[in-house]
Design an enzyme around this catalytic site. Structure first.
Site, PDB file in Angstrom:
ATOM      1  N   TRP A 137       0.717  -1.174  -0.052  1.00 43.53           N
ATOM      2  CA  TRP A 137       0.027  -0.144  -0.009  1.00 43.53           C
ATOM      3  C   TRP A 137       1.018   1.415  -0.040  1.00 43.53           C
ATOM      4  O   TRP A 137       0.222   2.316  -0.338  1.00 43.53           O
ATOM      5  CB  TRP A 137      -0.990   0.109   1.294  1.00 43.53           C
ATOM      6  CG  TRP A 137      -0.270  -0.075   2.550  1.00 43.53           C
ATOM      7  CD1 TRP A 137      -0.054  -1.480   3.230  1.00 43.53           C
ATOM      8  CD2 TRP A 137       0.493   0.804   3.174  1.00 43.53           C
ATOM      9  NE1 TRP A 137       0.722  -1.535   4.283  1.00 43.53           N
ATOM     10  CE2 TRP A 137       1.194  -0.102   4.242  1.00 43.53           C
ATOM     11  CE3 TRP A 137       0.811   1.909   3.439  1.00 43.53           C
ATOM     12  CZ2 TRP A 137       2.081   0.392   5.393  1.00 43.53           C
ATOM     13  CZ3 TRP A 137       1.769   2.624   4.007  1.00 43.53           C
ATOM     14  CH2 TRP A 137       2.227   1.798   5.081  1.00 43.53           C
ATOM     15  N   ASN A 138       2.236   1.018   0.251  1.00 42.16           N
ATOM     16  CA  ASN A 138       2.764   2.462   0.440  1.00 42.16           C
ATOM     17  C   ASN A 138       3.141   3.400  -0.534  1.00 42.16           C
ATOM     18  O   ASN A 138       3.076   4.546  -0.550  1.00 42.16           O
ATOM     19  CB  ASN A 138       4.250   2.440   1.451  1.00 42.16           C
ATOM     20  CG  ASN A 138       5.066   1.422   0.643  1.00 42.16           C
ATOM     21  OD1 ASN A 138       4.727   0.445  -0.069  1.00 42.16           O
ATOM     22  ND2 ASN A 138       6.444   1.266   0.961  1.00 42.16           N
ATOM     23  N   HIS A 155      -3.474  -6.446  -5.010  1.00 45.20           N
ATOM     24  CA  HIS A 155      -2.996  -5.361  -4.295  1.00 45.20           C
ATOM     25  C   HIS A 155      -3.519  -5.388  -2.764  1.00 45.20           C
ATOM     26  O   HIS A 155      -4.228  -6.210  -2.471  1.00 45.20           O
ATOM     27  CB  HIS A 155      -3.725  -4.048  -4.983  1.00 45.20           C
ATOM     28  CG  HIS A 155      -2.824  -2.827  -4.948  1.00 45.20           C
ATOM     29  ND1 HIS A 155      -1.645  -2.652  -3.952  1.00 45.20           N
ATOM     30  CD2 HIS A 155      -2.447  -1.918  -5.959  1.00 45.20           C
ATOM     31  CE1 HIS A 155      -1.053  -1.602  -4.141  1.00 45.20           C
ATOM     32  NE2 HIS A 155      -1.655  -1.183  -5.356  1.00 45.20           N
ATOM     33  N   ALA A 156      -2.679  -4.546  -1.841  1.00 45.86           N
ATOM     34  CA  ALA A 156      -3.152  -4.497  -0.654  1.00 45.86           C
ATOM     35  C   ALA A 156      -4.466  -4.186  -0.244  1.00 45.86           C
ATOM     36  O   ALA A 156      -5.210  -3.353  -0.973  1.00 45.86           O
ATOM     37  CB  ALA A 156      -2.216  -3.443   0.122  1.00 45.86           C
ATOM     38  N   GLU A 207      10.920  -8.127  -2.955  1.00 36.66           N
ATOM     39  CA  GLU A 207      11.377  -6.888  -2.246  1.00 36.66           C
ATOM     40  C   GLU A 207      10.789  -6.774  -0.949  1.00 36.66           C
ATOM     41  O   GLU A 207       9.525  -6.242  -0.881  1.00 36.66           O
ATOM     42  CB  GLU A 207      11.118  -5.826  -3.343  1.00 36.66           C
ATOM     43  CG  GLU A 207      12.019  -4.538  -2.886  1.00 36.66           C
ATOM     44  CD  GLU A 207      11.241  -3.589  -1.969  1.00 36.66           C
ATOM     45  OE1 GLU A 207      11.506  -3.509  -0.945  1.00 36.66           O
ATOM     46  OE2 GLU A 207      10.621  -2.827  -2.630  1.00 36.66           O
ATOM     47  N   GLY A 233       6.485  -6.427  -0.070  1.00 34.31           N
ATOM     48  CA  GLY A 233       5.956  -6.342   1.337  1.00 34.31           C
ATOM     49  C   GLY A 233       7.049  -6.913   2.446  1.00 34.31           C
ATOM     50  O   GLY A 233       8.046  -6.651   2.435  1.00 34.31           O
ATOM     51  N   CYS A 253      10.532   1.329   2.299  1.00 29.95           N
ATOM     52  CA  CYS A 253      11.415   0.339   2.514  1.00 29.95           C
ATOM     53  C   CYS A 253      12.929   0.813   2.192  1.00 29.95           C
ATOM     54  O   CYS A 253      13.641   0.504   3.057  1.00 29.95           O
ATOM     55  CB  CYS A 253      11.297  -0.709   1.609  1.00 29.95           C
ATOM     56  SG  CYS A 253       9.727  -1.735   1.646  1.00 29.95           S
TER      57      CYS A 253
END
Length: 454
Positions: free
Chosen positions: A130-131, A155-156, A228, A206, A262
């Site tokens: 989601w970020n 997707h989230a 990732e 995630g 991240c």
């Protein structure tokens, strides 16, 4: 169970979505499988036309797409617009370069002729976070589809408006039915999809736990996966750094996207000679940030993406403090409605504290004082993560030497860690494996076939 979209700036419900049924998902996989048989043979030039059109649609819709991100996960509107523009950039990049990246490579051997030939695998499942709800998807989709694969998106759950908007812009750009589809499903449905023989590979961005689960399922079926995952990137400040530039960048590197990245700088490792100066200036800049409504142009730090995430971060901070960490700045959630968290600096950190060991996914900086660059390198590498790192020094030879010793997928000297379509992106250790972007990223989901002729 319905999927809810909630505005984190006021915790108000925006929209409720019904998950796609098992029959819908099966039909989507079948459409993808059928479309791959056609799409894989579409000339690069024709696919490039579609991706350039897609880039144009993104540019035309950037304000409305940014607004959706602001509503669903609290991204600053200006950051959302920049994210959409970056998505357009990666579309144009692979439209221009895919054919070159995937052309035959002649090899020297004892055969009359030998070469590498690249061939797409088929339907690729993308499990996305989601970020950066648009960028993460387009970072996958542009190279994957330009290479001749087709894509399915899971997707989230908290950004389903974004997920639908992404599928809509593909449709508007004229992509054929089945080439890119959004699956509105929960995480509990992912395993069954990976197990389907028509799915050829999976990519996930995630958490470490999610990555481990997806990789385990893919591995049991001998399918390729790219991960990732999290990061706790070191930001190393040497004694000859340009301090004004370093501090200004440190603020941006930690606070962009409310610290929910991240590759955000999370561990600030500063040599003792300039430590006090750095802390004073860094604290001053963070204290001046305006926390508030992400749609307000004057806001510099919006909410986190949800109440749960803000509360989890508070728990990590409080546990670190209970074990002896010092709060230099912030450390609390402000008394206001929404998933807000104060810009925070923690110091005097020791092993065993969350702020030392774990990824703090929000606006909290972990501060470390070291005697010299040798201690800085050792501390930077003393982490289970290995995604990115940055080094700040005016001695570029020294900076490059240190960069070679840092255990991470990318190291930047005098620049914050960032993703660029032209540069490979990915991590080592528990930050994942495989590479996205550049010529390496487009080859991840290809059969690298050796052909030898005599």
């Amino acid at each position: 169970m319905p999927i809810q979209s909630v505005n984190p700036s006021n915790n108000q419900l925006i929209q409720v979505f019904e998950p796609h049924s098992e029959d819908f998902v099966n039909a989507a996989i079948e459409r993808a499988d059928l479309q791959f048989s056609l799409w894989k043979d579409v000339p690069f030039a024709d696919k490039a036309i579609l991706f350039n059109k897609l880039a144009t649609v993104l540019e035309e819709r950037k304000e409305s797409l940014a607004e959706i991100m602001t509503l669903e996960m609290g991204k600053l509107t200006a950051e959302g617009i920049a994210e959409v523009e970056k998505c357009a950039l990666v579309c144009r990049y692979y439209a221009d370069n895919a054919e070159k990246f995937l052309k035959d490579e002649i090899l020297k051997s004892d055969h009359s002729k030998a070469f590498i030939s690249y061939h797409p695998l088929g339907t690729i499942l993308a499990v996305m976070p989601w970020n950066f709800p648009l960028w993460q998807v387009f970072r996958f989709a542009a190279p994957t589809l330009m290479a001749g694969n087709v894509g399915l998106l899971k997707h989230a759950s908290n950004v389903q408006m974004c997920a639908q908007a992404i599928e809509d812009v593909f449709i508007e750009a004229g992509f054929p039915n089945g080439s890119f589809q959004n699956l509105r499903i929960g995480s509990d449905k992912v395993e069954a999809i990976i197990n389907d023989d028509r799915i050829k590979a999976v990519t996930l961005t995630g958490s470490e736990g999610a990555g481990s689960a997806v990789a385990s399922v893919a591995g049991s079926k001998i399918k390729k996966s790219v991960l990732e995952l999290g990061g706790s990137d070191p930001f190393i400040v040497l004694d000859n750094a340009d301090m004004d530039l370093t501090v200004r960048t440190a603020v941006k590197a930690r606070m962009r996207n409310c610290g929910q990245s991240c590759i955000a700088a999370k561990r600030f490792i500063v040599v003792e000679r300039v430590y006090d100066e750095f802390v004073e200036k860094f604290s001053s800049f963070l204290q001046a940030l305006k926390v508030g409504d992400p749609s307000d142009i004057m806001t510099s730090c919006g909410p986190m993406a949800s109440e749960d995430l803000a509360n989890e971060l508070l728990k990590q901070v409080e546990e670190s403090v209970s074990k002896g960490a010092k709060v230099v700045l912030g450390g609390k959630r402000p008394e206001r409605e929404g998933a807000y968290f104060e810009p925070t600096i923690l110091a005097d950190l020791k092993p065993g504290m969350p702020a030392y060991e774990d990824e703090l996914f929000g606006p909290v900086a972990s501060l470390f004082k070291v005697k010299n660059e040798e201690e800085a390198i050792a501390l930077a590498n003393n982490s289970k993560f290995g995604l990115g790192a940055s080094i700040w020094t005016q001695d570029l030879v020294r900076g490059e030497m240190i960069a070679r010793k840092i255990e991470s997928g990318a190291v930047f000297v005098n620049h914050m860690v960032s993703s660029d379509p032209r540069l490979p992106f990915g991590g080592i250790k528990t930050s994942g494996y495989g590479r996205e972007l550049s010529h390496l990223g487009i080859r991840e989901f290809m059969n690298t076939k050796t052909i030898a002729i005599n």
